[in-house]
Design a protein around this motif. Structure first.
Motif, mmCIF file in Angstrom:
data_model
loop_
_atom_site.group_PDB
_atom_site.id
_atom_site.type_symbol
_atom_site.label_atom_id
_atom_site.label_comp_id
_atom_site.label_asym_id
_atom_site.label_seq_id
_atom_site.Cartn_x
_atom_site.Cartn_y
_atom_site.Cartn_z
ATOM 1 N N TYR A 85 98.179 27.570 66.828
ATOM 2 C CA TYR A 85 97.652 29.111 66.519
ATOM 3 C C TYR A 85 99.370 30.112 66.000
ATOM 4 O O TYR A 85 98.837 31.276 64.877
ATOM 5 C CB TYR A 85 96.573 29.682 67.229
ATOM 6 C CG TYR A 85 96.539 31.062 67.123
ATOM 7 C CD1 TYR A 85 95.569 31.226 65.802
ATOM 8 C CD2 TYR A 85 97.238 32.086 67.445
ATOM 9 C CE1 TYR A 85 95.352 32.219 65.748
ATOM 10 C CE2 TYR A 85 97.077 33.026 67.329
ATOM 11 C CZ TYR A 85 96.044 33.816 66.640
ATOM 12 O OH TYR A 85 95.605 34.489 66.051
ATOM 13 N N CYS A 86 100.504 29.880 66.677
ATOM 14 C CA CYS A 86 101.036 30.684 66.348
ATOM 15 C C CYS A 86 101.998 30.350 65.453
ATOM 16 O O CYS A 86 102.382 30.789 64.517
ATOM 17 C CB CYS A 86 101.747 30.556 67.319
ATOM 18 S SG CYS A 86 101.303 31.584 69.254
ATOM 19 N N ALA A 87 101.979 29.179 64.584
ATOM 20 C CA ALA A 87 102.353 28.272 63.811
ATOM 21 C C ALA A 87 101.749 28.707 62.512
ATOM 22 O O ALA A 87 102.371 29.295 61.576
ATOM 23 C CB ALA A 87 102.684 27.018 63.775
ATOM 24 N N ALA A 88 100.518 28.597 62.403
ATOM 25 C CA ALA A 88 99.351 28.563 61.073
ATOM 26 C C ALA A 88 99.139 30.327 60.855
ATOM 27 O O ALA A 88 99.308 31.010 59.696
ATOM 28 C CB ALA A 88 98.100 28.340 61.743
ATOM 29 N N THR A 89 99.579 31.401 62.330
ATOM 30 C CA THR A 89 99.461 33.045 62.136
ATOM 31 C C THR A 89 101.137 33.771 61.716
ATOM 32 O O THR A 89 100.818 34.487 61.807
ATOM 33 C CB THR A 89 98.524 33.214 62.615
ATOM 34 O OG1 THR A 89 99.319 33.184 64.312
ATOM 35 C CG2 THR A 89 97.057 33.158 62.805
#
Length: 71
Positions: free
Chosen positions: A33-37
């Motif tokens: 999630y952190c990488a995607a956002t």
């Protein structure tokens, strides 16, 4: 009967594996999630994921060994 089946009966192992699996999905989804956002990945989640992976190798290795028929 193997040592693993003597420690935990089939129902207990199924519950433990389910908990372990859901925990892995939860821990693994945080850095994804952190990488995607483009958010900063919490350090605690990386440490927890590393420990999760470290514990998983012997756990599933023991499972595989206990389910391998001996001659």
């Amino acid at each position: 009967m193997s040592a693993l089946t003597e420690i935990l009966p089939a129902k207990g192992r199924a519950i433990a594996y389910s908990i372990y699996g859901f925990l892995g999905v939860g821990l693994g989804s945080i850095p994804v999630y952190c990488a995607a956002t483009d958010a900063i990945t919490p350090t605690w989640s990386l440490g927890a994921l590393a420990v999760y992976a470290f514990v998983g190798a012997p756990l599933f290795g023991a499972t595989a060994a206990s389910n391998t028929p001996s001659e």
